[in-house]
Design a protein around this motif. Structure first.
Motif, PDB file in Angstrom:
ATOM      1  N   ALA A  19       0.858  -1.056  -0.012  1.00  0.00           N
ATOM      2  CA  ALA A  19       0.206   0.014   0.093  1.00  0.00           C
ATOM      3  C   ALA A  19       0.810   1.182  -0.041  1.00  0.00           C
ATOM      4  O   ALA A  19       0.629   2.285  -0.688  1.00  0.00           O
ATOM      5  N   LEU A  20       1.992   1.268   0.823  1.00  0.00           N
ATOM      6  CA  LEU A  20       2.663   2.288   0.901  1.00  0.00           C
ATOM      7  C   LEU A  20       3.477   2.650  -0.604  1.00  0.00           C
ATOM      8  O   LEU A  20       3.545   3.856  -1.052  1.00  0.00           O
ATOM      9  N   LEU A  21       3.930   1.383  -1.019  1.00  0.00           N
ATOM     10  CA  LEU A  21       4.469   1.676  -2.553  1.00  0.00           C
ATOM     11  C   LEU A  21       3.582   2.179  -3.494  1.00  0.00           C
ATOM     12  O   LEU A  21       4.115   3.004  -4.501  1.00  0.00           O
ATOM     13  N   GLN A  22       2.317   1.665  -3.439  1.00  0.00           N
ATOM     14  CA  GLN A  22       1.334   2.260  -4.403  1.00  0.00           C
ATOM     15  C   GLN A  22       1.083   3.758  -4.297  1.00  0.00           C
ATOM     16  O   GLN A  22       1.132   4.479  -5.078  1.00  0.00           O
ATOM     17  N   TYR A  23       1.078   4.130  -2.942  1.00  0.00           N
ATOM     18  CA  TYR A  23       0.840   5.440  -2.697  1.00  0.00           C
ATOM     19  C   TYR A  23       2.100   6.226  -2.945  1.00  0.00           C
ATOM     20  O   TYR A  23       2.009   7.339  -3.889  1.00  0.00           O
ATOM     21  N   ALA A  24       3.366   5.834  -3.054  1.00  0.00           N
ATOM     22  CA  ALA A  24       4.546   6.364  -3.463  1.00  0.00           C
ATOM     23  C   ALA A  24       4.347   6.581  -5.009  1.00  0.00           C
ATOM     24  O   ALA A  24       4.927   7.589  -5.592  1.00  0.00           O
ATOM     25  N   TYR A  25       4.026   5.312  -5.789  1.00  0.00           N
ATOM     26  CA  TYR A  25       4.195   5.438  -7.027  1.00  0.00           C
ATOM     27  C   TYR A  25       3.353   6.446  -7.633  1.00  0.00           C
ATOM     28  O   TYR A  25       3.379   7.121  -8.652  1.00  0.00           O
ATOM     29  N   LEU A  26       1.969   6.531  -6.873  1.00  0.00           N
ATOM     30  CA  LEU A  26       0.915   7.667  -7.693  1.00  0.00           C
ATOM     31  C   LEU A  26       1.304   8.987  -7.356  1.00  0.00           C
ATOM     32  O   LEU A  26       1.116   9.886  -8.240  1.00  0.00           O
ATOM     33  N   LEU A  27       2.258   9.085  -6.298  1.00  0.00           N
ATOM     34  CA  LEU A  27       2.871  10.395  -5.972  1.00  0.00           C
ATOM     35  C   LEU A  27       3.880  10.828  -7.161  1.00  0.00           C
ATOM     36  O   LEU A  27       3.849  11.891  -7.526  1.00  0.00           O
ATOM     37  N   SER A  28       4.708   9.913  -7.115  1.00  0.00           N
ATOM     38  CA  SER A  28       6.024  10.357  -8.271  1.00  0.00           C
ATOM     39  C   SER A  28       5.759   9.860  -9.841  1.00  0.00           C
ATOM     40  O   SER A  28       6.346  10.636 -10.377  1.00  0.00           O
ATOM     41  N   GLY A  29       4.939   9.086  -9.739  1.00  0.00           N
ATOM     42  CA  GLY A  29       4.803   8.435 -11.344  1.00  0.00           C
ATOM     43  C   GLY A  29       6.009   7.561 -11.869  1.00  0.00           C
ATOM     44  O   GLY A  29       6.125   7.262 -12.948  1.00  0.00           O
ATOM     45  N   ASP A  30       6.685   7.342 -10.843  1.00  0.00           N
ATOM     46  CA  ASP A  30       8.052   6.300 -11.295  1.00  0.00           C
ATOM     47  C   ASP A  30       8.139   5.367 -10.329  1.00  0.00           C
ATOM     48  O   ASP A  30       8.324   5.587  -9.261  1.00  0.00           O
ATOM     49  N   ARG A  31       8.232   4.197 -10.754  1.00  0.00           N
ATOM     50  CA  ARG A  31       8.310   3.190  -9.910  1.00  0.00           C
ATOM     51  C   ARG A  31       9.413   3.071  -9.195  1.00  0.00           C
ATOM     52  O   ARG A  31       9.643   2.771  -7.952  1.00  0.00           O
ATOM     53  N   HIS A  32      10.750   3.262  -9.651  1.00  0.00           N
ATOM     54  CA  HIS A  32      12.054   3.233  -9.137  1.00  0.00           C
ATOM     55  C   HIS A  32      12.222   4.304  -7.739  1.00  0.00           C
ATOM     56  O   HIS A  32      12.499   3.806  -6.929  1.00  0.00           O
ATOM     57  N   LEU A  33      11.609   5.531  -8.210  1.00  0.00           N
ATOM     58  CA  LEU A  33      11.652   6.517  -7.246  1.00  0.00           C
ATOM     59  C   LEU A  33      10.596   6.253  -5.967  1.00  0.00           C
ATOM     60  O   LEU A  33      10.980   6.470  -5.037  1.00  0.00           O
ATOM     61  N   ALA A  34       9.461   5.606  -6.329  1.00  0.00           N
ATOM     62  CA  ALA A  34       8.489   5.094  -5.364  1.00  0.00           C
ATOM     63  C   ALA A  34       9.212   4.246  -4.434  1.00  0.00           C
ATOM     64  O   ALA A  34       9.052   4.323  -3.173  1.00  0.00           O
ATOM     65  N   PRO A 109       1.551  19.962 -10.899  1.00  0.00           N
ATOM     66  CA  PRO A 109       2.875  20.447 -10.289  1.00  0.00           C
ATOM     67  C   PRO A 109       2.892  19.441  -8.695  1.00  0.00           C
ATOM     68  O   PRO A 109       1.704  18.984  -8.589  1.00  0.00           O
ATOM     69  N   ARG A 110       3.951  19.203  -8.094  1.00  0.00           N
ATOM     70  CA  ARG A 110       4.193  18.297  -7.141  1.00  0.00           C
ATOM     71  C   ARG A 110       3.131  18.592  -6.086  1.00  0.00           C
ATOM     72  O   ARG A 110       2.451  17.585  -5.473  1.00  0.00           O
ATOM     73  N   GLN A 111       2.960  19.742  -5.603  1.00  0.00           N
ATOM     74  CA  GLN A 111       1.910  19.924  -4.417  1.00  0.00           C
ATOM     75  C   GLN A 111       0.494  19.517  -4.748  1.00  0.00           C
ATOM     76  O   GLN A 111      -0.117  18.967  -3.930  1.00  0.00           O
ATOM     77  N   GLN A 112       0.147  19.866  -6.021  1.00  0.00           N
ATOM     78  CA  GLN A 112      -1.203  19.367  -6.522  1.00  0.00           C
ATOM     79  C   GLN A 112      -1.386  18.065  -6.647  1.00  0.00           C
ATOM     80  O   GLN A 112      -2.470  17.341  -6.269  1.00  0.00           O
ATOM     81  N   ARG A 113      -0.391  17.381  -6.994  1.00  0.00           N
ATOM     82  CA  ARG A 113      -0.391  16.026  -7.265  1.00  0.00           C
ATOM     83  C   ARG A 113      -0.393  15.165  -5.888  1.00  0.00           C
ATOM     84  O   ARG A 113      -1.323  14.234  -5.625  1.00  0.00           O
ATOM     85  N   ALA A 114       0.179  15.637  -4.844  1.00  0.00           N
ATOM     86  CA  ALA A 114       0.212  15.286  -3.462  1.00  0.00           C
ATOM     87  C   ALA A 114      -1.226  15.320  -2.991  1.00  0.00           C
ATOM     88  O   ALA A 114      -1.856  14.564  -2.540  1.00  0.00           O
ATOM     89  N   VAL A 115      -1.830  16.443  -3.120  1.00  0.00           N
ATOM     90  CA  VAL A 115      -3.098  16.696  -2.633  1.00  0.00           C
ATOM     91  C   VAL A 115      -4.088  15.807  -3.308  1.00  0.00           C
ATOM     92  O   VAL A 115      -4.920  15.026  -2.610  1.00  0.00           O
TER      93      VAL A 115
END
Length: 169
Positions: A19-34, A109-115
Motif C-alpha cells: 500500500a505504501l509503495l502504491q501511494y508513493a508510485y501514484l505520488l511520483s509516477g516513477d516506480r524506481h523513485l517510489a 505540479p508536485r503539491q497539487q499531485r500530492a493533494v
C-alpha cells in the motif's frame, strides 16, 4: 552491534509495504523513485519505531515521510552531478493499465499531485491532508480546486496521453 527490527515493525512492513509503495508510485509516477521513497521512509521509521508505534497512526506517519521526501526532492536533485552520457540504459517497464492516470497526474505540479493522491487515492479529509502537508485546510481546498481545473483542461485536450519524459516536470 546490529540493529534488529522489532517484531511489530516487521509485521507492519509485511502488511503495509504494498500500500505504501502504491501511494508513493501514484505520488511520483516513477516506480524506481517510489521504491526509493518507501525504502527511505521505512529506514527512518524503523529506527524510531517504538516511538512511532505509540502514536495512533503509524501508517500516516510513514505517508507523511514519503510525501515530504517527495515534495523536497528538488533540493536533493540540486546535489546530483550531471554527466554527458548515462552509464547504462534501462529496460522499459511493461505498459501498466493505470499509466493514463499516472500520465494525467504527471501534468500537475508536485503539491497539487500530492493533494489529489491523498484526497482521492487515500480518501483523506482536507483536515488530514492539511496536517500531513503542514498547511491550512483552506490551502488544501484551493490547491485541490486548481488541480481539478487543470485535470479537466488536460482531459479536454487529451495531451496527457502523450508519453511524459522523466525529468520534464
Amino acid at each position: 552491534m546490529r540493529w534488529a527490527a522489532p517484531d511489530q515493525f516487521a509485521e507492519f512492513v509485511r502488511d503495509r509495504h504494498a500500500a505504501l509503495l502504491q501511494y508513493a508510485y501514484l505520488l511520483s509516477g516513477d516506480r524506481h523513485l517510489a521504491e526509493d521513497l518507501v525504502q527511505d521512509a521505512l529506514e527512518r521509521a524503523g529506527i524510531a519505531w517504538r516511538r512511532i508505534e505509540r502514536r495512533d497512526d503509524p501508517e500516516g506517519y510513514l505517508r507523511r515521510i514519503i510525501t515530504n521526501r517527495y515534495l523536497n526532492r528538488v533540493r536533493a536533485l540540486r546535489r546530483e552531478r550531471l554527466v554527458s552520457a548515462a552509464p547504462e540504459t534501462g529496460v522499459a517497464d511493461a505498459e501498466r493499465s493505470d499509466d493514463s492516470v499516472i500520465r494525467l497526474l504527471g501534468c500537475l505540479p508536485r503539491q497539487q499531485r500530492a493533494v489529489m493522491v491523498m484526497r482521492y487515492y487515500l480518501d483523506l479529509s482536507e483536515a488530514q491532508i492539511a496536517e500531513t502537508l503542514g498547511c491550512s485546510a483552506g490551502t488544501v481546498k484551493s490547491t485541490a480546486s486548481r488541480a481539478l481545473t487543470r485535470l479537466r483542461r488536460e482531459l479536454a485536450s487529451d495531451s496527457y496521453l502523450l508519453p511524459v519524459e522523466k525529468g520534464a516536470r
